[in-house]
Design a protein around this motif. Structure first.
Motif, short mmCIF file in Angstrom:
data_model
loop_
_atom_site.label_atom_id
_atom_site.label_comp_id
_atom_site.label_asym_id
_atom_site.label_seq_id
_atom_site.Cartn_x
_atom_site.Cartn_y
_atom_site.Cartn_z
N MET A 1 47.09 40.81 37.23
CA MET A 1 46.31 39.58 37.14
C MET A 1 45.52 39.49 35.83
N SER A 2 45.10 40.61 35.30
CA SER A 2 44.31 40.59 34.07
C SER A 2 45.18 40.69 32.82
N MET A 3 46.48 40.72 32.99
CA MET A 3 47.39 40.85 31.85
C MET A 3 47.72 39.50 31.23
N LEU A 4 47.54 39.41 29.93
CA LEU A 4 47.95 38.21 29.21
C LEU A 4 49.47 38.14 29.11
N ASN A 5 49.98 36.92 29.00
CA ASN A 5 51.43 36.72 28.83
C ASN A 5 51.81 36.55 27.37
N ASN A 6 50.99 37.11 26.47
CA ASN A 6 51.23 36.92 25.04
C ASN A 6 52.52 37.58 24.57
N LYS A 7 52.83 38.76 25.07
CA LYS A 7 54.04 39.45 24.60
C LYS A 7 55.31 38.74 25.09
N ALA A 8 55.28 38.25 26.32
CA ALA A 8 56.43 37.48 26.82
C ALA A 8 56.59 36.20 26.03
N CYS A 9 55.46 35.58 25.64
CA CYS A 9 55.50 34.38 24.81
C CYS A 9 56.15 34.68 23.46
N THR A 10 55.79 35.81 22.86
CA THR A 10 56.38 36.20 21.58
C THR A 10 57.90 36.34 21.71
N ALA A 11 58.35 36.95 22.80
CA ALA A 11 59.79 37.12 23.02
C ALA A 11 60.48 35.77 23.18
N MET A 12 59.85 34.85 23.92
CA MET A 12 60.43 33.51 24.11
C MET A 12 60.59 32.80 22.77
N GLN A 13 59.56 32.84 21.94
CA GLN A 13 59.62 32.14 20.66
C GLN A 13 60.62 32.80 19.71
N LYS A 14 60.77 34.10 19.80
CA LYS A 14 61.71 34.81 18.94
C LYS A 14 63.15 34.41 19.23
N ILE A 15 63.49 34.29 20.51
CA ILE A 15 64.87 34.03 20.90
C ILE A 15 65.15 32.54 21.07
N GLY A 16 64.19 31.81 21.62
CA GLY A 16 64.40 30.39 21.92
C GLY A 16 64.87 30.22 23.36
N VAL A 17 64.09 29.51 24.15
CA VAL A 17 64.44 29.29 25.56
C VAL A 17 64.41 27.79 25.85
N ASN A 18 64.97 27.42 26.99
CA ASN A 18 65.04 26.00 27.33
C ASN A 18 63.80 25.49 28.05
N GLY A 19 63.16 26.36 28.83
CA GLY A 19 61.99 25.91 29.58
C GLY A 19 61.22 27.10 30.13
N ALA A 20 59.97 26.85 30.49
CA ALA A 20 59.14 27.91 31.08
C ALA A 20 57.93 27.30 31.77
N THR A 21 57.37 28.08 32.68
CA THR A 21 56.11 27.75 33.33
C THR A 21 55.50 29.05 33.78
N ASP A 22 54.19 29.07 34.05
CA ASP A 22 53.62 30.29 34.61
C ASP A 22 53.37 30.09 36.11
N ILE A 23 53.39 31.19 36.84
CA ILE A 23 53.29 31.14 38.29
C ILE A 23 51.83 31.34 38.69
N THR A 24 51.22 30.29 39.23
CA THR A 24 49.81 30.36 39.62
C THR A 24 49.64 29.79 41.03
N GLY A 25 48.69 28.87 41.21
CA GLY A 25 48.27 28.47 42.54
C GLY A 25 49.30 27.82 43.45
N PHE A 26 50.33 27.19 42.90
CA PHE A 26 51.33 26.55 43.74
C PHE A 26 52.43 27.51 44.18
N GLY A 27 52.32 28.78 43.79
CA GLY A 27 53.28 29.78 44.20
C GLY A 27 54.59 29.71 43.43
N PHE A 28 55.43 30.70 43.65
CA PHE A 28 56.70 30.77 42.92
C PHE A 28 57.54 29.52 43.14
N LEU A 29 57.73 29.13 44.40
CA LEU A 29 58.58 27.98 44.67
C LEU A 29 57.93 26.67 44.23
#
Length: 330
Positions: free
Chosen positions: A184-212
């Motif tokens: 919970m205390s971990m930033l998603n900065n490293k995953a963001c760096t990987a996304m920008q390096k490769i290029g992805v089609n879409g993303a969202t983070d999983i918070t209050g509305f749950g995975f689904l």
């Protein structure tokens, strides 16, 4: 506030529009994006909530990470943060100081600047941040770009909502507590760096509305049909055990009701896993939709950044259909 509630409240409002507003209310994305010029757009988000752990410093870290991670979900870099504080005038000032210290340390970790804030007297403590970030207008990652054939990757295990409920019931093990706090205390900065390096089609983070709930927002905004591989969903230590004991947060049932007719879970799926897919998360991982041709490159980039990941599903076809949760998978 449950999923769909705010939409219902705002449905009759007419909001100002501007061609420079690149991401607004339309897709229920993680943050708003406004174009300044051809090189720069700003990302704006806000999030705050009540404590889910007893340690005030840890609570401050988690609340700050939850807000900052919205910037990373869009592919951006956090720039400025402002404290949002609700705290009783008669409360212990040292506890509030520890909350703010936790938030400040997380802002520093994100290499952003904390530039002020606002507080109000409230019987129930609440804390969070308003965060402004920057991104190149052509590099924005939204929840509306998923394409047919994409692979779905998740960068943190699920379960912190259930563990938080177990903590309140004084039933969580020390192992489960420590693992949940770490994620919970971990930033998603490293995953963001990987996304920008490769290029992805879409993303969202999983918070209050749950995975689904968040996958539904991505699928609907992208107008695609998604399939989830239930047996590949990663969970934190103790999560399945606590779920089997009925230690589910109330938000899980609100999310399930909201997603009625929008997500279909096969009867052979473990009922505890089914319930956990609806359960609210705090500062969860990124759910990334990446083309099959780039999937291996993205996984390698995530490994190089030291990021956890799991392949949890796929985009079946163009045209939204209820999300399908099955046991099998590729």
């Amino acid at each position: 506030m449950g999923p769909g509630t705010l939409e219902e409240l705002l449905k009759d409002f007419i909001f100002p529009t501007d061609q420079r507003l690149l991401v607004g209310l339309d897709t229920r994305d993680d943050a708003a994006v406004y174009k300044i010029n051809d090189e720069t757009a700003i990302i704006q988000t806000l999030d705050f909530f009540t404590p889910m752990v007893d340690d005030p410093y840890v609570f401050g870290q988690i609340a700050a990470a939850n807000a900052i991670n919205d910037i990373y979900a869009m592919g951006g870099k956090p720039l400025l943060a402002v404290n949002i504080v609700c705290y009783p005038d008669c409360g212990e000032i040292d506890l509030l100081k520890q909350i703010l210290a936790g938030g400040l340390d997380k802002v520093k970790e994100a290499e952003a600047l904390l530039v002020g804030g606002h507080s109000v007297d409230d019987n129930e403590p609440k804390y969070g941040l308003a965060v402004c970030g920057v991104i190149h207008p052509e590099k924005i990652i939204t929840n509306s770009g998923a394409q047919e054939g994409d692979i779905l990757l998740l960068t943190k295990p699920l379960g912190n909502g259930v563990i938080a409920t177990s903590i309140k019931a004084e039933l969580a093990s020390e192992e489960a507590y420590q693992e949940a706090v770490g994620w919970m205390s971990m930033l998603n900065n490293k995953a963001c760096t990987a996304m920008q390096k490769i290029g992805v089609n879409g993303a969202t983070d999983i918070t209050g509305f749950g995975f689904l709930g968040h996958l539904f927002e991505l699928a609907e905004a992208s107008d695609v049909a998604a399939e989830v591989f239930a047996e590949r969903i990663p969970f934190m230590a103790g999560t399945l055990e606590y779920a089997s004991m009925g230690l589910m947060p109330g938000g899980a049932y609100k999310n399930r009701d909201y997603l009625s007719g929008k997500a279909e879970v096969a009867p052979e799926v473990n009922p505890n896993i089914r319930d956990l897919l609806f359960s609210p998360e705090t500062a969860g991982g990124l759910l990334i939709s990446v083309s099959r041709s780039k999937a291996e490159k993205l996984m390698e980039a995530l490994r190089q950044e030291g990021c956890f990941y799991s392949v949890v599903g796929r985009i079946r076809q163009k045209g939204f259909l209820p999300i399908r949760v099955i046991n099998g998978g590729e």
